[in-house]
Design a protein around this motif. Structure first.
Motif, PDB file in Angstrom:
ATOM      1  N   THR A   4       0.985  -1.063   0.046  1.00 35.16           N
ATOM      2  CA  THR A   4       0.033  -0.007   0.153  1.00 35.16           C
ATOM      3  C   THR A   4       1.055   1.166  -0.023  1.00 35.16           C
ATOM      4  O   THR A   4       2.035   1.248   0.499  1.00 35.16           O
ATOM      5  CB  THR A   4      -0.999   0.126   1.178  1.00 35.16           C
ATOM      6  N   LEU A   5       0.282   2.352  -0.578  1.00 35.38           N
ATOM      7  CA  LEU A   5       1.051   3.559  -0.697  1.00 35.38           C
ATOM      8  C   LEU A   5       0.264   4.520   0.379  1.00 35.38           C
ATOM      9  O   LEU A   5      -0.935   4.657   0.224  1.00 35.38           O
ATOM     10  CB  LEU A   5       1.058   3.959  -2.086  1.00 35.38           C
ATOM     11  N   ARG A   6       1.104   5.161   0.787  1.00 29.80           N
ATOM     12  CA  ARG A   6       0.558   6.620   1.588  1.00 29.80           C
ATOM     13  C   ARG A   6       0.913   7.733   0.842  1.00 29.80           C
ATOM     14  O   ARG A   6       1.844   8.110   0.543  1.00 29.80           O
ATOM     15  CB  ARG A   6       1.278   6.634   3.004  1.00 29.80           C
ATOM     16  N   ILE A   7      -0.432   8.257   0.432  1.00 34.58           N
ATOM     17  CA  ILE A   7      -0.350   9.493  -0.624  1.00 34.58           C
ATOM     18  C   ILE A   7      -1.038  10.560   0.045  1.00 34.58           C
ATOM     19  O   ILE A   7      -2.084  10.589   0.557  1.00 34.58           O
ATOM     20  CB  ILE A   7      -1.076   8.988  -1.881  1.00 34.58           C
ATOM     21  N   ASP A   8      -0.672  11.940  -0.216  1.00 31.38           N
ATOM     22  CA  ASP A   8      -1.406  13.173   0.106  1.00 31.38           C
ATOM     23  C   ASP A   8      -1.818  13.603  -1.180  1.00 31.38           C
ATOM     24  O   ASP A   8      -0.789  13.688  -2.024  1.00 31.38           O
ATOM     25  CB  ASP A   8      -0.681  14.084   0.948  1.00 31.38           C
ATOM     26  N   ALA A  26      -0.410  -0.443  -4.341  1.00 28.17           N
ATOM     27  CA  ALA A  26       0.719  -0.370  -5.118  1.00 28.17           C
ATOM     28  C   ALA A  26       0.400  -0.464  -6.533  1.00 28.17           C
ATOM     29  O   ALA A  26      -0.699  -1.093  -7.104  1.00 28.17           O
ATOM     30  CB  ALA A  26       1.897  -1.352  -4.624  1.00 28.17           C
ATOM     31  N   GLY A  27       0.748   0.684  -7.319  1.00 28.41           N
ATOM     32  CA  GLY A  27       0.854   0.855  -8.855  1.00 28.41           C
ATOM     33  C   GLY A  27      -0.461   1.731  -9.150  1.00 28.41           C
ATOM     34  O   GLY A  27      -0.644   1.935 -10.155  1.00 28.41           O
ATOM     35  N   SER A  28      -0.807   2.546  -8.121  1.00 24.99           N
ATOM     36  CA  SER A  28      -1.845   3.297  -8.096  1.00 24.99           C
ATOM     37  C   SER A  28      -1.190   4.662  -9.069  1.00 24.99           C
ATOM     38  O   SER A  28      -0.136   4.930  -8.934  1.00 24.99           O
ATOM     39  CB  SER A  28      -2.503   3.954  -6.861  1.00 24.99           C
ATOM     40  N   GLN A  32      -6.057   8.262 -10.157  1.00 29.60           N
ATOM     41  CA  GLN A  32      -6.735   7.336  -8.993  1.00 29.60           C
ATOM     42  C   GLN A  32      -6.586   8.174  -7.776  1.00 29.60           C
ATOM     43  O   GLN A  32      -7.482   7.974  -7.133  1.00 29.60           O
ATOM     44  CB  GLN A  32      -6.032   5.929  -9.020  1.00 29.60           C
ATOM     45  N   ALA A  33      -5.558   8.380  -7.210  1.00 33.02           N
ATOM     46  CA  ALA A  33      -5.223   9.114  -6.130  1.00 33.02           C
ATOM     47  C   ALA A  33      -6.187  10.421  -6.261  1.00 33.02           C
ATOM     48  O   ALA A  33      -6.777  10.594  -4.908  1.00 33.02           O
ATOM     49  CB  ALA A  33      -3.804   9.709  -6.029  1.00 33.02           C
ATOM     50  N   ILE A  34      -6.233  11.404  -7.064  1.00 32.37           N
ATOM     51  CA  ILE A  34      -7.085  12.518  -7.057  1.00 32.37           C
ATOM     52  C   ILE A  34      -8.620  12.112  -6.988  1.00 32.37           C
ATOM     53  O   ILE A  34      -9.412  12.593  -6.270  1.00 32.37           O
ATOM     54  CB  ILE A  34      -6.968  13.164  -8.330  1.00 32.37           C
ATOM     55  N   GLU A  35      -8.897  11.010  -7.812  1.00 32.36           N
ATOM     56  CA  GLU A  35     -10.477  10.423  -7.733  1.00 32.36           C
ATOM     57  C   GLU A  35     -10.824   9.939  -6.364  1.00 32.36           C
ATOM     58  O   GLU A  35     -11.897  10.046  -5.693  1.00 32.36           O
ATOM     59  CB  GLU A  35     -10.568   9.529  -8.865  1.00 32.36           C
ATOM     60  N   PRO A  65       2.498   6.581 -12.500  1.00 29.15           N
ATOM     61  CA  PRO A  65       2.410   5.850 -11.206  1.00 29.15           C
ATOM     62  C   PRO A  65       2.978   6.360 -10.056  1.00 29.15           C
ATOM     63  O   PRO A  65       3.807   7.573 -10.165  1.00 29.15           O
ATOM     64  CB  PRO A  65       3.465   4.509 -11.637  1.00 29.15           C
ATOM     65  N   LEU A  66       2.429   6.094  -8.899  1.00 32.10           N
ATOM     66  CA  LEU A  66       2.786   6.996  -7.498  1.00 32.10           C
ATOM     67  C   LEU A  66       3.811   6.005  -6.820  1.00 32.10           C
ATOM     68  O   LEU A  66       3.870   4.940  -7.027  1.00 32.10           O
ATOM     69  CB  LEU A  66       1.716   7.268  -6.806  1.00 32.10           C
ATOM     70  N   ARG A  67       4.606   6.630  -5.779  1.00 32.49           N
ATOM     71  CA  ARG A  67       5.382   5.908  -4.915  1.00 32.49           C
ATOM     72  C   ARG A  67       5.134   6.264  -3.715  1.00 32.49           C
ATOM     73  O   ARG A  67       4.460   7.401  -3.398  1.00 32.49           O
ATOM     74  CB  ARG A  67       6.867   6.525  -5.267  1.00 32.49           C
TER      75      ARG A  67
END
Length: 106
Positions: A4-8, A26-28, A32-35, A65-67
């Motif tokens: 899992t990724l922790r994203i702000d 992972a792989g988001s 996808q994060a904004i939505e 992709p996000l980290r």
């Protein structure tokens, strides 16, 4: 790579900023994060076809992709062209400097 990724996700308004912290698989992607943040529903003026987005102040694409611990930023459109504003300020400064000398001779 973490599962899992922790994203702000951040959207700054003139008077305040909205920050949403998420845990995503992972792989988001940026989209996808904004939505998932819910900011699109809270702020209908956000249009992902025209608003630029970035990660840590660097422009990026929605399918990037996000980290873990990335900060996704949604940018508002500029209300003025910064180059034009600088030109106007420079022109006003020249006028003021020219005019300032006239008042000293009195």
């Amino acid at each position: 790579m973490p599962e899992t990724l922790r994203i702000d996700v951040i959207y700054a308004l003139p008077s305040r900023q909205q920050l949403v912290s998420l845990k995503l698989p992972a792989g988001s992607t940026v989209r996808q994060a904004i939505e998932a943040s819910g900011l699109l529903q809270k702020h209908p003026e956000i249009d992902l076809t025209s608003n630029k987005v970035g990660v840590f102040a660097k422009l990026t694409k929605l399918d990037a992709p996000l980290r873990d611990q990335d900060r996704v930023e949604i940018y508002r459109p500029l209300i003025a062209d910064p180059k034009e504003v600088r030109k106007q300020r420079a022109a006003e400064g020249k006028i003021m400097k020219k005019g300032a000398g006239d008042g000293d001779s009195e």
